[in-house]
Structure formats: C-alpha cells, structure tokens
Design an enzyme around this catalytic site. Structure first.
Site, PDB file in Angstrom:
ATOM      1  N   PRO A  98     -13.628-123.251   0.563  1.00 23.69           N
ATOM      2  CA  PRO A  98     -14.319-122.648   1.716  1.00 23.69           C
ATOM      3  C   PRO A  98     -15.661-122.060   1.320  1.00 23.69           C
ATOM      4  O   PRO A  98     -15.841-121.614   0.184  1.00 23.69           O
ATOM      5  CB  PRO A  98     -13.362-121.539   2.190  1.00 23.69           C
ATOM      6  CG  PRO A  98     -12.444-121.282   1.042  1.00 23.69           C
ATOM      7  CD  PRO A  98     -12.407-122.517   0.192  1.00 23.69           C
ATOM      8  N   ASP A  99     -16.621-122.069   2.263  1.00 23.50           N
ATOM      9  CA  ASP A  99     -17.884-121.365   1.989  1.00 23.50           C
ATOM     10  C   ASP A  99     -17.687-119.890   2.301  1.00 23.50           C
ATOM     11  O   ASP A  99     -16.551-119.429   2.496  1.00 23.50           O
ATOM     12  CB  ASP A  99     -19.046-122.005   2.782  1.00 23.50           C
ATOM     13  CG  ASP A  99     -18.910-121.846   4.282  1.00 23.50           C
ATOM     14  OD1 ASP A  99     -17.974-121.172   4.738  1.00 23.50           O
ATOM     15  OD2 ASP A  99     -19.753-122.401   5.020  1.00 23.50           O
ATOM     16  N   PHE A 100     -18.765-119.128   2.321  1.00 23.22           N
ATOM     17  CA  PHE A 100     -18.635-117.693   2.612  1.00 23.22           C
ATOM     18  C   PHE A 100     -18.672-117.418   4.106  1.00 23.22           C
ATOM     19  O   PHE A 100     -17.870-116.682   4.641  1.00 23.22           O
ATOM     20  CB  PHE A 100     -19.809-116.921   1.975  1.00 23.22           C
ATOM     21  CG  PHE A 100     -19.567-116.519   0.547  1.00 23.22           C
ATOM     22  CD1 PHE A 100     -18.378-116.771  -0.090  1.00 23.22           C
ATOM     23  CD2 PHE A 100     -20.578-115.851  -0.163  1.00 23.22           C
ATOM     24  CE1 PHE A 100     -18.176-116.394  -1.403  1.00 23.22           C
ATOM     25  CE2 PHE A 100     -20.390-115.467  -1.471  1.00 23.22           C
ATOM     26  CZ  PHE A 100     -19.195-115.740  -2.097  1.00 23.22           C
ATOM     27  N   ARG A 101     -19.678-118.004   4.777  1.00 24.53           N
ATOM     28  CA  ARG A 101     -20.053-117.451   6.078  1.00 24.53           C
ATOM     29  C   ARG A 101     -19.706-118.287   7.301  1.00 24.53           C
ATOM     30  O   ARG A 101     -19.979-117.850   8.413  1.00 24.53           O
ATOM     31  CB  ARG A 101     -21.565-117.139   6.086  1.00 24.53           C
ATOM     32  CG  ARG A 101     -21.905-116.037   5.113  1.00 24.53           C
ATOM     33  CD  ARG A 101     -23.358-115.700   5.046  1.00 24.53           C
ATOM     34  NE  ARG A 101     -23.590-114.691   4.020  1.00 24.53           N
ATOM     35  CZ  ARG A 101     -23.665-114.930   2.727  1.00 24.53           C
ATOM     36  NH1 ARG A 101     -23.577-116.164   2.278  1.00 24.53           N
ATOM     37  NH2 ARG A 101     -23.847-113.936   1.866  1.00 24.53           N
ATOM     38  N   ASN A 172     -23.449-122.482  -6.464  1.00 24.96           N
ATOM     39  CA  ASN A 172     -21.997-122.620  -6.521  1.00 24.96           C
ATOM     40  C   ASN A 172     -21.456-122.289  -7.903  1.00 24.96           C
ATOM     41  O   ASN A 172     -22.112-122.506  -8.917  1.00 24.96           O
ATOM     42  CB  ASN A 172     -21.592-124.038  -6.106  1.00 24.96           C
ATOM     43  CG  ASN A 172     -21.909-124.281  -4.643  1.00 24.96           C
ATOM     44  OD1 ASN A 172     -22.216-123.339  -3.918  1.00 24.96           O
ATOM     45  ND2 ASN A 172     -21.860-125.528  -4.215  1.00 24.96           N
ATOM     46  N   ASP A 174     -18.403-123.493  -8.762  1.00 21.83           N
ATOM     47  CA  ASP A 174     -17.266-124.394  -8.963  1.00 21.83           C
ATOM     48  C   ASP A 174     -17.522-125.486 -10.001  1.00 21.83           C
ATOM     49  O   ASP A 174     -16.617-126.268 -10.311  1.00 21.83           O
ATOM     50  CB  ASP A 174     -16.857-125.029  -7.619  1.00 21.83           C
ATOM     51  CG  ASP A 174     -18.021-125.755  -6.927  1.00 21.83           C
ATOM     52  OD1 ASP A 174     -18.921-126.270  -7.628  1.00 21.83           O
ATOM     53  OD2 ASP A 174     -18.025-125.814  -5.683  1.00 21.83           O
ATOM     54  N   HIS A 191     -25.875-118.681  -9.984  1.00 21.74           N
ATOM     55  CA  HIS A 191     -24.958-117.550  -9.837  1.00 21.74           C
ATOM     56  C   HIS A 191     -23.819-117.613 -10.848  1.00 21.74           C
ATOM     57  O   HIS A 191     -22.755-117.036 -10.627  1.00 21.74           O
ATOM     58  CB  HIS A 191     -24.427-117.478  -8.405  1.00 21.74           C
ATOM     59  CG  HIS A 191     -25.502-117.141  -7.406  1.00 21.74           C
ATOM     60  ND1 HIS A 191     -25.341-117.257  -6.052  1.00 21.74           N
ATOM     61  CD2 HIS A 191     -26.770-116.682  -7.580  1.00 21.74           C
ATOM     62  CE1 HIS A 191     -26.463-116.890  -5.429  1.00 21.74           C
ATOM     63  NE2 HIS A 191     -27.347-116.551  -6.340  1.00 21.74           N
TER      64      HIS A 191
END
Ligand code: CNA
Length: 373
Positions: A98-101, A172, A174, A191
């Site tokens: 899932p993304d954040f927003r 990302n 991941d 990040h």
C-alpha cells in the site's frame, strides 16, 4: 487562550482542520504536519505558502504535444541519454504494497491497530524511541522479499538497458528497483531501505547487520528487546524517518543530475515529502517533465517551480501529465517508443531478457552491468 504563535503545532493544525478550511486539500494538511515534525510551525509554513511562487521565465515550447506521444517523440528526436526518474509508493501498489495517502487503501488510513496519535508518528524518531513496537510490526510486514517488481519497475530497467537512464531517485524503501535489476549506481534510495541497520542515537553511528535485526523481529517483542539490550539502544533499519537527514548519496548527486538531465519522469508520488519533492523544480529549465500518477501532484501552485501541465498557452512549455496507473503509463510510453515488446520480455522473464540499446546509444560505452539482488 494561547495566541496562534504559542499554540502547539498539532492543536493549530487540528483547529484548521475542524474549521473546514482545508476540505478537499488534505495534502496541504499532510504537508503542514510533516513540516511541523521537522520543527516548522504551521503558521510559519502557511506564511511561506502564501507568498506567490516566483514566476518562472517562460521558454520556447519543447514538446511537440503535451502527452505520452509527445514525450516519446522528444526522446527519439533529441536522442535523450540523461533521463532522470523520480518515483514513489505508486509504482509498488500493484505489487501489493500500500502507498501512504490513497484514501481507504493507503497505510495512513489503516494504522488504527497501532493506536497512534497520528499516522505519521509511526515514522517519527521521538515516537519510535518510546513506542518501537508499532514500527517494528509494520517493518515485519513490509520486509523486502515478500513482493515482486511491477511493470513500472521493469520500465526503469528498460531505460537503463537502453542506455538512457542517468539516475532513478526513489522514495520507496522496498528495494524493488534493485530486484528488477537496476544496478546500485543508477539508484538513489532517497529515504533509505532495509539493506542496513543501525543503533539509534549513537555518534559515531553503530551499524548492525540487517540480518540480526530481521532475526530479532521474527522472535517478536522478546527478540527486539534482547537486541536493544545487547546493542545498547534500539536498532532501526536505515529508513529515513521524518526529521532525519537524507543519505549522503542523495546530497552528493541530486544537483548535477537534475541540472544536466534531458528529461524528468515522475512516477507514482504525491510529491508532498520534502526535500525529495523539490527535485521537480530543479530539473534543467529546457528538460520536459512527465508525471505519471492517478492524481495531479506537484503543480506550481503547491511546489516551487512545479508542474505547469494544467496552465494554458505559453505558460506550459514542457510538462505533461498521464493520468492513470504507473504500469499502464509506462507501457504506453514503451509502446510509443517502439519498445513495448522488450518491456514485456523483461516482465515475463523477470529481468533476464536481453534488451537492445537505443540506436543513438549503440556505440556509447556500456554503463554498469545490470544485477539482481
Ligand atoms: P504517497 O504520498 O502515498 O503518494 C502516492 C501517490 O501515488 C498518490 O498520488 C497516489 O494517487 C498515486 N498512486 C498510487 N498508486 C498508483 C498507481 N498504481 N499508479 C499511479 N499512481 C498511483 O506516497 P509517496 O511515495 O509520494 O510518499 C513518500 C513516502 C511514501 C516515502 O517516504 C516512502 O518511504 C513511503 N512509502 C513507501 C512505500 C514503498 O516502499 N513501496 C510504501 C508506502 C509508503
């Protein structure tokens, strides 16, 4: 009653939200919260936003049309060799992360089980120091290895194999860009990621092998508490939390990469996290910029020197927005370039298919060999 200046940032933001001032503009509230976590009072941030963004000097139109076809024609006619890609959580949602927003499915809407004061707390140092269990639980779920690259990740690999990718800046964590075979030197994990771990609040930083952290987390609370006692502090993967500096590699490369790029492609990001989002405005003035995203993001009203694809006439000379999914947008661009079959071959072979270099890069010295994790 406290004046607005004295008011706690979170209380100030709550009052703005209750007042309905930001209805339909929740990304602005997110931005205020993030800046507050970095010590910028929302009042100060609002004052900064109220100042009109500096008008950009208008340039000659550089795109034949402001769409995927226009970008493809530009790449081929100008023989682009220095494409910079910026990407975010939207390139991994089709992998099941899932993304954040995104409302409903995004992580921020699904953190109730952790009982957080607010969604962003899960990535804040101060919260982690006192309540590490929530982040550790999430880290266990998101740990790389459980997911596979998407067509958008293989599109990055395609650009590299064609010889035209200067760099991919990813927010990302991941590592799916590397799993798709993008060499380490083409990627800036802005990040951080789960490749390394460290003991927090140590100077000089004490590194811990990431496999030790993984083994500890697999044992649950007992595991991470034992590791903390053994190392003299909480161990955290090298993921950048709010308020932490971005990796040195980002600082070292972004200026020269962005100022020399001949095209910027932005994939699957809301462009609300700084300083990452500011890269959009740092691209060379004559470099076209393509956003592939479900929603518009990073427009010049919200971001300094941001996108102008929504402006009429000469006010936009280089920006295009493909409104849709990253996988579909990347496939459409590959198709328009005549590279659709090679992209599909990379997807089907999980990155082992051979790709020809772009005709204008045939005799360029090869960049680093692709490698898989
Ligand atoms: P975000 O703020 O959640 O924004 C995602 C954006 O992508 C939104 O504008 C969505 O509309 C859009 N979107 C979602 N799915 C798709 C899709 N399939 N195709 C096209 N557009 C789509 O996430 P950002 O990346 O902008 O925010 C930065 C944060 C998110 C970074 O600090 C990351 O570490 C963090 N994050 C990373 C992952 C990951 O590693 N996969 C997952 C979730 C969050």
């Amino acid at each position: 009653m406290a004046s607005e200046d004295d008011m706690e940032p979170s209380e100030f933001i709550r009052q703005l939200q209750d007042g309905g001032l930001f209805e339909g503009r929740e990304e602005l509230l997110d931005q205020l919260r993030m800046l507050a976590a970095r010590g910028v009072h929302p009042l100060e941030a609002l004052q900064m936003m109220r100042r009109a963004p500096p008008e950009e000097e208008q340039m000659e139109q550089v795109l034949p049309s402001f769409d995927i076809e226009g970008i493809a024609r530009y790449i081929a006619e100008k023989e682009c060799k220095k494409v910079v890609v910026m990407c975010g959580a939207g390139i991994s949602t089709s992998a099941g992360i899932p993304d954040f927003r995104t409302p409903g499915t995004g992580l921020y809407d699904n953190l109730q089980r952790f009982n957080l004061p607010r969604a962003e707390s899960i990535f804040e140092m101060n919260f982690f120091r006192h309540n590490p269990a929530a982040f550790y639980e999430l880290a266990r779920e998101m740990w790389p290895g459980n997911f596979s690259p998407t067509p958008a990740h293989y599109f990055l690999r395609l650009l590299h194999d064609k010889g035209i990718l200067l760099r991919c800046y990813s927010q990302n964590i991941d590592s799916l860009e590397r799993h798709a075979g993008l060499p380490a030197d083409r990627l800036v994990a802005a990040h951080g990621n789960f490749d390394a771990a460290h003991v927090i609040d140590t100077e000089p930083e004490v590194e811990v092998d990431i496999s030790e952290l993984k083994a500890a987390l697999d044992k649950g609370e007992d595991g991470w508490k034992r590791l903390r006692d053994e190392k003299g502090g909480l161990v955290k993967p090298k993921i950048v939390f709010f308020g932490e500096d971005l990796p040195d590699r980002f600082q070292q490369l972004f200026q020269s990469d962005l100022s020399s790029c001949d095209l910027l492609i932005v994939l699957g990001t809301s462009l609300v996290v700084q300083p990452f989002a500011s890269l959009v405005g740092r691209a060379a003035k004559t470099a076209p910029r393509l956003l592939v995203n479900r929603d518009h993001a990073g427009r010049c009203e919200e971001l300094t020197n941001g996108f102008r694809f929504h402006l009429e006439g000469k006010k936009n000379w280089r920006d295009a927005w493909y409104q849709g999914d990253c996988d579909t947008g990347c496939k459409a661009l590959a198709e328009a370039l005549g590279w659709r079959e090679e992209l599909q071959a990379l997807i089907d072979s999980k990155g082992t298919a051979k790709v020809d270099r772009a005709p204008w890069c045939e005799f360029e010295p090869a960049q680093a060999e692709p490698s898989s994790l």
